[in-house]
Design an enzyme around this catalytic site. Structure first.
Site, short mmCIF file in Angstrom:
data_model
loop_
_atom_site.label_atom_id
_atom_site.label_comp_id
_atom_site.label_asym_id
_atom_site.label_seq_id
_atom_site.Cartn_x
_atom_site.Cartn_y
_atom_site.Cartn_z
N CYS A 24 -106.90 96.50 9.55
CA CYS A 24 -106.90 97.21 10.83
C CYS A 24 -107.38 98.66 10.66
CB CYS A 24 -105.52 97.14 11.47
SG CYS A 24 -105.55 97.43 13.26
N ALA A 25 -106.49 99.61 10.52
CA ALA A 25 -106.92 101.00 10.33
C ALA A 25 -107.81 101.13 9.10
CB ALA A 25 -105.71 101.91 10.19
#
Length: 472
Positions: free
Chosen positions: A358-359
């Site tokens: 994700c990030a």
């Protein structure tokens, strides 16, 4: 201290989101810790933010209990692992008590976790717009599933002494004791934004004050002795506590030629331990504690670094793990740290194992909201108005540093960004179900995806990653 199989425990649940579970659970952890108890903090579901507040309240690592990601059979062992040496455990629920994975019945619900842990439930009820009706609400929740034991109610947002009196009179007929009353005034300030509460790492001094206020609020409004007595009524946990080394020993080998380790053999010494750098700091706050424990048990030396401030990767880095968080909030600072971006790119392009979720995926892109990132992936990322949220059932579409092709795993997506891919990378996962699609990137030693996964469900992921660190 109690053995992990008999630790007293409570599950804090609610009829719906927004009822005050986090305030009560975090405040209870803080209030009991202030009384000298060693409190083990837990959170139902994939939430990464609440455990940060739990950790502040208890002084211990906040741990998640997710029956979808890990499987119901691992919940009690993972709980027992986290609760080792503690006097009492508090488990904060998720959503409404009976809400779980969409279309999966009770799976991953607070009610299911309470049953798996043989733990009594404290129901937090937002009483702001009701009086006698509260009895019908509580009776319905208490009688819906006979295997769930609601041991008491905490009434939240009560307006006055008269309002409290009416509520208590109504609940007398429901047969569920009132264990606490919190007034509508002086609600603790816990700011939110696009993905929920602002993480502790971004507002530490204010968060410390907020947690202290929650603890004072719960201590003043709740019967702590009765809550501890209720926790002590929990049944014995089934099975043994989870252990990272044992989990690795019993998991399949990452490669046919790589034998499973002998659990009786000594761990590799420091000189043979490859350094695995794990991103931390305010921009990368989402992680499961068991990941670092599995990497360590697999023979790695885990070192945390902060991409906002550190201009170099840890000395001797052989592998990189970049988890979830909020790089979109810190895009300017991450982009400005050009020295670290270049070092990450050199490590990845040199073939070193890199796992990004994700990030981490956004950080490896060429740019995020128009700002240069690491450029490992030929892709651009940007904020989007649409929230992508939900559990996913996925299969590895090819071999990677995390898993061989065909490996099935469950994950969770939670983001308001989109990634527009260029060329040169194969997809990481095939998402199964009604809306089939491909997701993520596999390129050289890089595995990058929006999918958050819990490695306790597939311990071989950690061993495979560390083995690739040794040989890359």
């Amino acid at each position: 201290m109690n053995s992990s199989s008999s630790v007293p425990r409570l599950v804090v649940a609610a009829p719906s989101s927004g009822s005050g579970k986090t305030t009560v659970a975090t405040g209870l952890m803080a209030a009991l810790t202030a009384r000298g108890l060693a409190v083990s903090p837990h959170k139902v579901g994939p939430d990464y933010i609440d455990p940060g507040y739990h950790a502040l309240a208890s002084g211990r690592v906040g741990r998640n209990l997710d029956a979808y990601l890990c499987g119901p059979e691992l919940l009690a062992p993972l709980f027992a692992h986290g609760a080792r040496g503690c006097d009492l455990a508090v488990v904060e629920g998720v959503m409404g008590m009976y809400d779980g994975a969409a279309g999966e019945g009770e799976l991953a619900s607070t009610a299911q976790v309470a049953k798996l842990l043989r733990a009594p439930v404290v129901l937090v009820v937002d009483a702001s717009s009701q009086s006698r009706s509260v009895a019908a609400l509580v009776h319905g929740f208490a009688s819906w599933d006979p295997e769930v034991r609601i041991g008491g109610v905490i009434l939240n947002k009560v307006a006055s002494d008269r309002h409290e009196e009416l509520l208590r009179e109504a609940l007398d007929s429901a047969g569920v004791p009132v264990l606490g009353v919190l007034r509508r005034v002086a609600q603790v300030d816990t700011p939110s934004r696009h993905l929920g509460l602002v993480p502790v790492a971004e507002r530490r001094s204010a968060a410390v004050e907020a947690v202290a206020a929650m603890g004072a609020q719960v201590a003043a409004g709740c019967d702590l002795e009765a809550l501890v007595a209720l926790a002590r009524s929990a049944g014995a946990l089934p099975g043994r506590a989870w252990d990272a080394a044992q989990a690795l020993a019993s998991s399949p080998s990452p490669d046919p030629s790589s034998p499973s380790p002998d659990p009786s053999s000594p761990s590799p010494g420091p000189s043979s331990a490859p350094v695995v750098a794990v991103a931390g700091g305010p921009a990368f706050t989402f992680s499961y504690a068991e990941h670092a424990e599995l990497l360590t048990a697999a023979g790695a030396e885990v070192v945390t670094f902060d991409p906002l401030r550190d201009e170099r990767l840890p000395e001797g880095t052989r592998g990189l793990v970049v988890g979830g968080g909020f790089p979109e909030v810190y895009g300017v600072e991450l982009s400005a740290n050009e020295a670290l971006r270049k070092e990450v790119a050199e490590l990845a392009l040199g073939g070193a194992p890199v796992a990004a979720e994700c990030a981490g995926l956004l950080y490896l892109c060429r740019e995020l909201d128009g700002r240069p990132m690491c450029g490992v992936l030929d892709a651009t990322a940007r904020m989007d108005a649409r929230l992508t949220l939900g559990y996913r059932d996925a299969v590895a579409l090819g071999d990677s540093v995390l898993a061989p092709a065909g490996t099935r795993i469950r994950g969770h997506e939670f983001h308001r960004t989109v990634v527009e891919p260029g060329a040169g990378a194969a997809p990481a996962w095939g998402i199964r179900g009604a809306r089939r699609r491909v997701e993520g990137f596999v390129q050289r030693g890089v595995h990058a995806s929006y999918l958050h996964t819990h490695w306790a469900s597939e311990p071989g992921v950690a061993r495979r990653f560390v083995e690739r660190c040794r040989t890359s």
